[in-house]
Design a protein around this motif. Structure first.
Motif, PDB file in Angstrom:
ATOM      1  N   ALA A 192       1.293  -2.298  -4.019  1.00  0.00           N
ATOM      2  CA  ALA A 192      -0.111  -2.038  -4.380  1.00  0.00           C
ATOM      3  C   ALA A 192      -1.034  -1.796  -3.195  1.00  0.00           C
ATOM      4  O   ALA A 192      -2.247  -1.974  -3.299  1.00  0.00           O
ATOM      5  N   SER A 193      -0.477  -1.371  -2.070  1.00  0.00           N
ATOM      6  CA  SER A 193      -1.275  -0.837  -0.964  1.00  0.00           C
ATOM      7  C   SER A 193      -0.472   0.294  -0.348  1.00  0.00           C
ATOM      8  O   SER A 193       0.473   0.061   0.403  1.00  0.00           O
ATOM      9  N   GLY A 194      -0.850   1.516  -0.668  1.00  0.00           N
ATOM     10  CA  GLY A 194      -0.093   2.660  -0.175  1.00  0.00           C
ATOM     11  C   GLY A 194      -0.119   2.788   1.335  1.00  0.00           C
ATOM     12  O   GLY A 194       0.876   3.159   1.959  1.00  0.00           O
ATOM     13  N   ALA A 195      -1.266   2.496   1.945  1.00  0.00           N
ATOM     14  CA  ALA A 195      -1.356   2.597   3.396  1.00  0.00           C
ATOM     15  C   ALA A 195      -0.413   1.613   4.075  1.00  0.00           C
ATOM     16  O   ALA A 195       0.313   1.966   5.015  1.00  0.00           O
ATOM     17  N   LEU A 196      -0.401   0.366   3.601  1.00  0.00           N
ATOM     18  CA  LEU A 196       0.525  -0.616   4.174  1.00  0.00           C
ATOM     19  C   LEU A 196       1.975  -0.245   3.879  1.00  0.00           C
ATOM     20  O   LEU A 196       2.857  -0.473   4.704  1.00  0.00           O
ATOM     21  N   ALA A 197       2.220   0.335   2.708  1.00  0.00           N
ATOM     22  CA  ALA A 197       3.586   0.750   2.383  1.00  0.00           C
ATOM     23  C   ALA A 197       4.097   1.767   3.393  1.00  0.00           C
ATOM     24  O   ALA A 197       5.254   1.706   3.826  1.00  0.00           O
ATOM     25  N   LEU A 198       3.252   2.698   3.778  1.00  0.00           N
ATOM     26  CA  LEU A 198       3.641   3.688   4.788  1.00  0.00           C
ATOM     27  C   LEU A 198       3.854   3.016   6.148  1.00  0.00           C
ATOM     28  O   LEU A 198       4.808   3.339   6.866  1.00  0.00           O
ATOM     29  N   GLY A 222      -0.862   6.563   7.796  1.00  0.00           N
ATOM     30  CA  GLY A 222       0.514   6.123   7.579  1.00  0.00           C
ATOM     31  C   GLY A 222       1.528   7.221   7.787  1.00  0.00           C
ATOM     32  O   GLY A 222       2.617   6.978   8.328  1.00  0.00           O
ATOM     33  N   LEU A 223       1.207   8.428   7.353  1.00  0.00           N
ATOM     34  CA  LEU A 223       2.136   9.540   7.567  1.00  0.00           C
ATOM     35  C   LEU A 223       2.326   9.819   9.053  1.00  0.00           C
ATOM     36  O   LEU A 223       3.451  10.072   9.506  1.00  0.00           O
ATOM     37  N   LEU A 224       1.231   9.762   9.823  1.00  0.00           N
ATOM     38  CA  LEU A 224       1.366   9.969  11.266  1.00  0.00           C
ATOM     39  C   LEU A 224       2.167   8.836  11.897  1.00  0.00           C
ATOM     40  O   LEU A 224       3.013   9.064  12.771  1.00  0.00           O
ATOM     41  N   LEU A 225       1.944   7.605  11.450  1.00  0.00           N
ATOM     42  CA  LEU A 225       2.719   6.468  11.948  1.00  0.00           C
ATOM     43  C   LEU A 225       4.218   6.679  11.734  1.00  0.00           C
ATOM     44  O   LEU A 225       5.026   6.474  12.645  1.00  0.00           O
ATOM     45  N   VAL A 226       4.580   7.072  10.513  1.00  0.00           N
ATOM     46  CA  VAL A 226       6.007   7.249  10.205  1.00  0.00           C
ATOM     47  C   VAL A 226       6.605   8.356  11.069  1.00  0.00           C
ATOM     48  O   VAL A 226       7.701   8.203  11.625  1.00  0.00           O
ATOM     49  N   ALA A 227       5.894   9.472  11.181  1.00  0.00           N
ATOM     50  CA  ALA A 227       6.398  10.573  12.007  1.00  0.00           C
ATOM     51  C   ALA A 227       6.570  10.132  13.455  1.00  0.00           C
ATOM     52  O   ALA A 227       7.583  10.448  14.104  1.00  0.00           O
ATOM     53  N   GLU A 228       5.598   9.379  13.978  1.00  0.00           N
ATOM     54  CA  GLU A 228       5.676   8.924  15.369  1.00  0.00           C
ATOM     55  C   GLU A 228       6.739   7.848  15.560  1.00  0.00           C
ATOM     56  O   GLU A 228       7.211   7.631  16.676  1.00  0.00           O
TER      57      GLU A 228
END
Length: 279
Positions: A192-198, A222-228
């Motif tokens: 229930a927190s998409g940003a934290l999920a990423l 979050g998308l940038l975090l995952v890519a990095e």
């Protein structure tokens, strides 16, 4: 603002420093609101869409700091809206408000700095756990200043996949996507927190995250975090946009194709992702 450093250089380094300072100072405000949330209560913006006083206070705090130090930059926030320009800060002042309102310490603030349509700086902060995720394009991702990487999980039968739910997508589509994940052997969960999920994909706590529709302020950092952190993500700015959002996928590399097949969400090729990172 007195609680922030008085001057920041007018470049990405200065904005990165402000981003870290303001998300931590907003975290103090949000954590105080969380401790009082049972007394203050909440209202509803829509079905299963919670609003607390802290959302508005956090966004106003972040907006003021950015306007003071970078008045030429635009601002787009979940609560107050804003404008989209060549340089824009995209902000979710409290992501995970259902958790926040019910006393569950799984929520965060998410801030992304976007320049010429590309996320350059991202930060996600859970003040209840004092966990600050941060990244700059091409410089890797960190959790409390320590480098993080996506998980080494190689197969679905060892994978934990988180799925976000959105009323903008029919329940049947959500359930069919979940069914396909389960049939592949994954454990499917929802926090229930998409940003934290990423963020959790970026540091290997989860192996993938899927949401069939997500707002830009919830997902860009979050998308940038995952890519990095070495993961594979969807080309969000091609299949969605800052104003209206779009589908989101982030995954550790080995299972990314399978997650894409199950969800119908395209992914960046590893080669293209590397090229964008170096651009």
């Amino acid at each position: 603002m007195n609680d922030l450093k008085p001057r920041y250089s007018n470049d990405l380094s200065g904005r990165a420093l402000l981003c870290q300072d303001v998300i931590r100072s907003a975290g103090i405000l949000v954590l105080d609101g969380f401790r009082q949330s049972r007394q203050r209560g909440f209202s509803m913006k829509g079905p299963q869409d919670f609003l607390t006083e802290t959302d508005a206070a956090s966004e106003a705090h972040i907006r003021q700091a950015i306007a003071e130090h970078f008045p030429q930059d635009a601002f787009l926030g979940e609560e107050g809206g804003g404008t989209i320009a060549e340089r824009v800060w995209v902000v979710d002042p409290v992501d995970g408000t259902a958790n926040f309102a019910r006393g569950i310490p799984h929520f965060c603030i998410s801030i992304t700095y976007v320049e010429e349509g590309r996320a350059e700086i991202g930060a996600i902060y859970n003040p209840a756990q004092d966990e600050l995720y941060f990244c700059r394009r091409g410089a890797g991702a960190t959790l409390n200043d320590k480098a993080i990487k996506v998980s080494p999980t190689a197969t679905f039968d060892a994978a934990s996949v988180e799925m976000g739910w959105s009323r903008r997508v029919p329940d049947g589509v959500f359930l069919d996507t979940m069914r396909q994940m389960l049939e592949k052997g994954a454990n499917v969960r929802r926090g229930a927190s998409g940003a934290l999920a990423l963020a959790y994909v970026a540091d290997g706590r989860s192996d993938a995250y899927v949401e069939l529709h997500m707002n830009a302020w919830d997902c860009l950092a979050g998308l940038l975090l995952v890519a990095e952190a070495g993961g594979i993500v969807c080309p969000f700015m091609e299949i969605g946009d800052l104003r209206d959002g779009g589908p989101v996928l982030a995954s550790t590399p080995a299972i990314a194709r399978g997650v894409s097949d199950a969800s119908g969400i395209p992914i960046e090729s590893r080669e293209r992702a590397d090229a964008l990172q170096l651009a």
